[in-house]
Design an enzyme around this catalytic site. Structure first.
Site, PDB file in Angstrom:
ATOM      1  N   GLU A  98      45.861  52.984  31.569  1.00  0.00           N
ATOM      2  CA  GLU A  98      45.743  52.191  32.791  1.00  0.00           C
ATOM      3  C   GLU A  98      45.528  53.116  33.983  1.00  0.00           C
ATOM      4  O   GLU A  98      45.964  54.274  33.958  1.00  0.00           O
ATOM      5  CB  GLU A  98      47.030  51.354  32.946  1.00  0.00           C
ATOM      6  CG  GLU A  98      47.085  50.454  34.137  1.00  0.00           C
ATOM      7  CD  GLU A  98      46.055  49.338  34.156  1.00  0.00           C
ATOM      8  OE1 GLU A  98      44.862  49.641  34.333  1.00  0.00           O
ATOM      9  OE2 GLU A  98      46.429  48.168  34.025  1.00  0.00           O
ATOM     10  N   ASP A  99      44.876  52.597  35.010  1.00  0.00           N
ATOM     11  CA  ASP A  99      44.673  53.396  36.214  1.00  0.00           C
ATOM     12  C   ASP A  99      45.930  53.441  37.070  1.00  0.00           C
ATOM     13  O   ASP A  99      46.339  54.500  37.533  1.00  0.00           O
ATOM     14  CB  ASP A  99      43.480  52.882  37.031  1.00  0.00           C
ATOM     15  CG  ASP A  99      43.566  51.399  37.385  1.00  0.00           C
ATOM     16  OD1 ASP A  99      44.499  50.700  36.924  1.00  0.00           O
ATOM     17  OD2 ASP A  99      42.685  50.915  38.123  1.00  0.00           O
ATOM     18  N   ASP A 102      51.421  48.859  39.161  1.00  0.00           N
ATOM     19  CA  ASP A 102      51.845  48.365  40.462  1.00  0.00           C
ATOM     20  C   ASP A 102      53.020  47.412  40.255  1.00  0.00           C
ATOM     21  O   ASP A 102      54.142  47.849  40.032  1.00  0.00           O
ATOM     22  CB  ASP A 102      50.634  47.700  41.129  1.00  0.00           C
ATOM     23  CG  ASP A 102      50.815  47.403  42.595  1.00  0.00           C
ATOM     24  OD1 ASP A 102      51.949  47.190  43.037  1.00  0.00           O
ATOM     25  OD2 ASP A 102      49.803  47.350  43.317  1.00  0.00           O
ATOM     26  N   GLY A 104      53.509  45.582  37.675  1.00  0.00           N
ATOM     27  CA  GLY A 104      53.879  45.597  36.265  1.00  0.00           C
ATOM     28  C   GLY A 104      53.525  44.308  35.548  1.00  0.00           C
ATOM     29  O   GLY A 104      53.647  44.221  34.330  1.00  0.00           O
TER      30      GLY A 104
END
Length: 176
Positions: A98-99, A102, A104
């Site tokens: 993932e990038d 945030d 979640g």
């Protein structure tokens, strides 16, 4: 509205962090098969760079597209699967790439969904972790940078489909 970018991590800093993560992942998986799942579109650059640095000859990959942002800077809270996986996960060691983590919500939804597909293992690797914003508990095994609660662009991450191609990571500030 005017946009101003503030560089947070240079191309060189990102490269060093990706090498560091690849080394740890290689140590954990040795030569066991590892199936990378890239969460499109934001994580594509990160996963490609990570995969290039893994020494494990048994790495395979697949791609999944989910949406919870649209063109906004805040998650809608609704996770939609836009593109599902091409291959089954049963019996595979899976690493979700993932990038940014945030709230979640997206990863919480995905780990439940993919866990039902009976992988041998399921772990998460993220380039960016924003723990201040967490609303759902998610276990992230491999973390790149811890970042403050600001909107990030670059290195695959966009704002309204712009800035993905930047070789660095920046905070985007909106000014009138």
């Amino acid at each position: 509205m005017k946009e101003r970018l503030e560089v947070l991590y240079s191309e060189k800093e990102i490269e060093e962090k990706v090498k560091e993560l690849a080394k740890i992942i290689d140590e954990d998986y040795k030569d066991r098969p590892l199936h990378l799942i890239c969460i499109l579109k934001g994580a594509v650059m990160f996963m490609c760079e990570l995969a290039k640095r893994l020494k494990n000859p048994n790495v395979t990959m697949d791609f999944m597209a989910v949406s919870s942002y649209g063109d906004a800077t805040e998650s809608s809270g609704i996770v939609r699967i836009v593109k599902d996986l091409d291959e089954p996960l049963e019996g595979k060691n899976v690493l979700l790439v993932e990038d940014i983590v945030d709230t979640g919500r997206t990863l919480s939804h995905l780990t439940k969904l993919l866990g039902e597909r009976n992988p041998t293992s399921l772990e998460i690797c993220t380039l960016l972790d924003k723990p201040e914003r967490r609303e759902c508990e998610v276990k992230v095994k491999y973390k790149g940078f811890l970042i403050p609660d600001i909107f990030i662009v670059g290195y695959g991450i966009d704002y309204q489909q712009r800035y993905r191609g930047l070789p660095y990571l920046a905070g985007i500030h909106f000014e009138e």
